[in-house]
Each structure stands twice: as C-alpha cells, then as structure tokens.
Design a protein around this motif. Structure first.
Motif, PDB file in Angstrom:
ATOM      1  N   LEU A   1     -19.932  64.697  -7.111  1.00 58.61           N
ATOM      2  CA  LEU A   1     -20.286  64.232  -5.697  1.00 58.61           C
ATOM      3  C   LEU A   1     -20.296  63.031  -5.779  1.00 58.61           C
ATOM      4  O   LEU A   1     -20.267  62.621  -4.438  1.00 58.61           O
ATOM      5  N   HIS A   2     -20.229  62.152  -6.588  1.00 61.52           N
ATOM      6  CA  HIS A   2     -19.972  60.478  -6.101  1.00 61.52           C
ATOM      7  C   HIS A   2     -18.623  60.162  -5.707  1.00 61.52           C
ATOM      8  O   HIS A   2     -18.272  59.192  -4.902  1.00 61.52           O
ATOM      9  N   VAL A   3     -17.630  60.669  -6.531  1.00 63.08           N
ATOM     10  CA  VAL A   3     -16.173  60.280  -6.323  1.00 63.08           C
ATOM     11  C   VAL A   3     -15.197  61.445  -5.963  1.00 63.08           C
ATOM     12  O   VAL A   3     -14.116  61.351  -5.723  1.00 63.08           O
ATOM     13  N   GLY A   4     -15.792  62.672  -5.819  1.00 65.14           N
ATOM     14  CA  GLY A   4     -14.912  63.888  -5.521  1.00 65.14           C
ATOM     15  C   GLY A   4     -14.209  63.830  -4.183  1.00 65.14           C
ATOM     16  O   GLY A   4     -13.192  64.152  -3.975  1.00 65.14           O
ATOM     17  N   SER A   5     -14.992  63.103  -3.162  1.00 68.24           N
ATOM     18  CA  SER A   5     -14.441  63.087  -1.897  1.00 68.24           C
ATOM     19  C   SER A   5     -13.236  62.055  -1.849  1.00 68.24           C
ATOM     20  O   SER A   5     -11.985  62.511  -1.153  1.00 68.24           O
ATOM     21  N   ASP A   6     -13.466  61.118  -2.599  1.00 71.92           N
ATOM     22  CA  ASP A   6     -12.202  60.354  -2.665  1.00 71.92           C
ATOM     23  C   ASP A   6     -10.906  60.907  -3.458  1.00 71.92           C
ATOM     24  O   ASP A   6      -9.573  60.767  -3.195  1.00 71.92           O
ATOM     25  N   LEU A   7     -11.123  61.573  -4.535  1.00 72.58           N
ATOM     26  CA  LEU A   7     -10.291  62.532  -5.137  1.00 72.58           C
ATOM     27  C   LEU A   7      -9.606  63.618  -4.313  1.00 72.58           C
ATOM     28  O   LEU A   7      -8.298  63.838  -4.404  1.00 72.58           O
ATOM     29  N   GLN A   8     -10.364  63.991  -3.317  1.00 72.17           N
ATOM     30  CA  GLN A   8      -9.903  65.063  -2.593  1.00 72.17           C
ATOM     31  C   GLN A   8      -8.830  64.424  -1.493  1.00 72.17           C
ATOM     32  O   GLN A   8      -7.730  64.874  -1.031  1.00 72.17           O
ATOM     33  N   PHE A   9      -9.033  62.909  -1.221  1.00 76.61           N
ATOM     34  CA  PHE A   9      -7.783  62.138  -0.460  1.00 76.61           C
ATOM     35  C   PHE A   9      -6.589  62.488  -1.261  1.00 76.61           C
ATOM     36  O   PHE A   9      -5.589  62.275  -0.377  1.00 76.61           O
ATOM     37  N   ILE A  10      -6.755  62.264  -2.614  1.00 77.22           N
ATOM     38  CA  ILE A  10      -5.659  62.142  -3.336  1.00 77.22           C
ATOM     39  C   ILE A  10      -4.797  63.481  -3.141  1.00 77.22           C
ATOM     40  O   ILE A  10      -3.442  63.465  -2.920  1.00 77.22           O
ATOM     41  N   ARG A  11      -5.586  64.631  -3.092  1.00 79.40           N
ATOM     42  CA  ARG A  11      -4.725  65.916  -2.676  1.00 79.40           C
ATOM     43  C   ARG A  11      -4.362  65.889  -1.366  1.00 79.40           C
ATOM     44  O   ARG A  11      -3.062  66.214  -1.314  1.00 79.40           O
TER      45      ARG A  11
ATOM     46  N   ASN B   1      -3.011  63.083   0.253  1.00 80.80           N
ATOM     47  CA  ASN B   1      -2.043  62.176   0.225  1.00 80.80           C
ATOM     48  C   ASN B   1      -0.768  62.662  -0.555  1.00 80.80           C
ATOM     49  O   ASN B   1       0.261  62.559  -0.153  1.00 80.80           O
ATOM     50  N   GLY B   2      -1.205  63.229  -1.749  1.00 81.44           N
ATOM     51  CA  GLY B   2      -0.011  64.070  -2.155  1.00 81.44           C
ATOM     52  C   GLY B   2       0.689  65.162  -1.733  1.00 81.44           C
ATOM     53  O   GLY B   2       1.925  65.221  -1.743  1.00 81.44           O
ATOM     54  N   THR B   3      -0.105  65.915  -0.707  1.00 81.94           N
ATOM     55  CA  THR B   3       0.456  66.797  -0.179  1.00 81.94           C
ATOM     56  C   THR B   3       1.604  65.998   0.926  1.00 81.94           C
ATOM     57  O   THR B   3       2.818  66.651   1.223  1.00 81.94           O
TER      58      THR B   3
END
Length: 406
Positions: A372-382, A384-386
């Motif tokens: 909940l706290h860091v998941g949104s930033d990790l989704q940006f990794i997805r 960016n990776g795409t």
C-alpha cells in the motif's frame, strides 16, 4: 485508490502492447515499416512481463504458483522486522541524531507561549487542582499525623537543639527583642487580670472564711489586685530591677544552652515526648482534616479561589519565562539534554516495540501494508519497463537491419 489506478494503467499498457504486436505482425507483409512497431511492442511485452513478475514476486506468488524466490516479503517477515528495528536503533535513535534534531527547538518558548493562552492555563490548572481529591483520599488523618511527627523527628535528629535555641535567643537579645517580648507578655497578663476582675473577686470570696466580714474580704481583694498590678508595673519599667534580673537570666540561659549537654538532653526529651503525645497527634489530625475539607471543597468548585490562583500563577510563570531569555535558554538546555538522554537510553525499548508489532502481523498483513505504501511506485517500474523495453527492442531491430539480418 492510487495503487489500483496505477496498477490498472500498467496492466492496460501491457495488454495494449500485446494488441499492437499482433496487429503489426498481421499487417507487416503489406507495410514493412510495421516491423519497427512489432519490434517495439514485442520488447515492451517482454520488459513489462519481466517487471510484473519482479514486482509481484515481492508480495506474493505470481499467478498463485509456488515459484522459488517469490513472495519475498511474506517469507522474510520476521527478518524484515528485525532489520527495520536495527536500522532505527543505529541510524535514527542515536545521540547525535536526536541532539541535532532538538538543537534549534525552543521547547521552553513553545511551552511559555502555549501556557500563556487562557484556555490552556485554565486546562492545566483544572488538571492540577483535579488531582487533589485523589491525592488526599490516599492519605488517612492518622497517617498524616504520624508522617508529620516522623518527619519532624527525622529532620531534627542531627540538629543540636540547645545551641540552636541559644543562637535564636542571642539574636533576640542583640536586637532588644527580648525586652519587647517581655513587655508584650506583661501587657497580656495585665489585660487578662483586668478582664477577669469579677472572676478573681468571686474566687477570693469563695475561699475566704465565712466569719470574715465582707468589707475585709473586699479590702483583701483590692490589696491583692493592687499588689499584682504594682509588681507588673515594676517588671514593665525598663530602668527597674526586674529588667536587670530578666536580662541576666536570659544571658545565663543562652550560655547554658550553648555549652551544657544537660540542656540539649532536656530539649530533645521534651521534643520527643511532644511529638509522640496523643494531644499533638490529635491536633495535627484535626488541622489536617480541616485542611483536607477546605482543599476538597476548593477542588470541586469550578470557580474556586484555589483554581483561580493556580491559573494566575501559571499565567505569571509563562509570562516571566517568555521574557527571561537566560532562564529560558537554561531550561531549554536541560529539557533537550533530558529528552535526548531519555530517548536514547530507551531506544532498545522503542525498537523492541516496533519489532514486536511487526512480529504480530501475519505475512499477508505486512505484505498489504508495504504494498500500500510503495506499491504505486513499483507499478511505475512496470510502466517504465514496458516503455524502455520497447525502445530497446526498436534499437535491436534497427541494428539487425543495419547488419543485414532479416
């Protein structure tokens, strides 16, 4: 929720790349330039899927499959909690960090400004006065009397009473206060005699023989009163013999008090008997009971004098503290030192609480909280990776064409 929205965007972007890849492959024979689009979409799908796998593996098993080295956070919950606690203890709750954070904080000034507000000093005064009943109810009247007696006895145990009394008398004699004291006592005696003339006359009459004529009885009373008054007048005369005798007696008493062990023993014995005497205990108990009743009544009244005086004292204290910079600086230094020492000395307890709370969480709970706290930033990794994967795919496709590949 922001996490769901960003996750949805990343997933939709991955699905869009799959659709673009299929469309580009279908129409590439007719439009060769679509090879770049297909290469972008293909590499984007690979990058997006790889990052999806990596992000998901932190919090759970991808697609529910027990793949090794996935669900990293749930499997390592206890180790993560211990690491966080250790990190806090050695990097945040250190003397240097705490003192540096408190360095520019004006704790005394903040307290003074806060306490200067009527609503705040009223609240503090009510809280202080409100504790009086609880404190008083813990003390019994007999306990108070025993406490006073025991405290006095303990406090005076090592005090030389006779020399102390001699010093007090010496001060009185040096300032002539002993003469004033004698005059005051003689005045009280004369007033008492004058006010009780009728009582004394009756006592003389009651103790006279019945055969004595009343006239003689009255003359005896008059002579008695005149004689007593004459003695009092002689004693009150500062130039008379009585004053000389009194001064000599006081001087002699001072010398004996300062030198004689016998007087010390007498005074200590007298004090001990007085403190343990039932009358003393009853007197202290009655004084305590009266004081207790008054304090209880004052603490229960919303506009009692005690409450108003306490509020006024707090207001005066806050104003004086705000205006006195040296005192405020000293108080700040003391408060900062106390706070830093208290926090640092108890940092093991603080981190133990943190670790204990984390240990109580189940694996799913801690995974959800962290996601909940860091998941949104990790989704940006997805995301960016795409996109980055797509760009890399185009570059590789271009290099292949330049090298003569198909």
């Amino acid at each position: 929720m922001r996490l769901r929205r960003i996750r949805r965007i990343a997933t939709c972007l991955l699905a869009a790349m799959a659709g673009v890849f299929l469309a580009a492959r279908l129409f590439q024979p007719e439009y060769p330039w679509l090879g770049f689009v297909a290469a972008f979409a293909e590499a984007a799908m690979v990058g997006g899927l790889a990052d999806w796998f990596a992000v998901t593996a932190l919090f759970r098993h991808p697609l529910g499959l027990p793949i090794p080295h996935t669900a990293i956070i749930p499997r390592n919950k206890d180790r993560i909690g211990a690491s966080i606690a250790e990190f806090l203890e050695h990097n945040f709750i250190t003397p240097e960090v705490v003192r540096n954070e408190l360095k520019d904080v004006d704790l005394a000034g903040v307290c003074a400004r806060w306490l200067a507000m009527d609503a705040n000093n009223r609240a503090v005064a009510e809280r202080l006065v409100g504790t009086i009943p609880a404190v008083l109810n813990m003390v019994e009247d007999r306990d108070a009397a025993s406490f006073v007696g025991g405290t006095l006895a303990s406090s005076l145990k090592d005090v030389k009473l006779a020399p102390l009394a001699g010093q007090v008398l010496s001060v009185l004699v040096a300032n002539g206060q002993h003469v004033r004291l004698l005059q005051k006592v003689l005045g009280l005696v004369a007033s008492a005699l004058e006010e009780n003339r009728g009582y004394i006359r009756q006592k003389v009459h009651d103790h006279s023989p019945k055969w004595m004529p009343k006239m003689l009885d009255e003359k005896f009373y008059e002579r008695l009163m005149d004689g007593i008054q004459s003695i009092l007048d002689d004693m009150a005369n500062e130039q008379g013999e009585w004053h000389g005798r009194f001064h000599a007696a006081v001087t002699e008493l001072i010398a004996k008090l300062e030198e004689s062990p016998e007087y010390e023993a007498r005074l200590r014995s007298l004090l001990a008997r007085g403190l343990t005497h039932p009358l003393f205990r009853e007197y202290v108990a009655s004084v305590w009971a009266d004081l207790r009743t008054r304090l209880l009544a004052a603490s229960e009244s919303p506009e009692s004098r005690l409450l108003l005086r306490t509020q006024s004292a707090l207001r005066i204290f806050s104003t004086a503290l705000a205006q006195n910079e040296p005192v405020r600086m000293k108080l700040n230094d003391w408060l900062k030192s106390f706070a830093a020492e208290a926090i640092v000395e108890r940092r093991s307890l603080i981190v133990a609480v943190v670790q204990k709370v984390i240990d109580k969480w189940d694996a799913e709970t801690i995974s959800q909280k962290l996601e909940l706290h860091v998941g949104s930033d990790l989704q940006f990794i997805r995301i960016n990776g795409t996109l980055v994967g797509g760009v890399v795919g185009v570059l590789l496709y271009s290099i292949t064409l330049l090298l003569g590949g198909h």
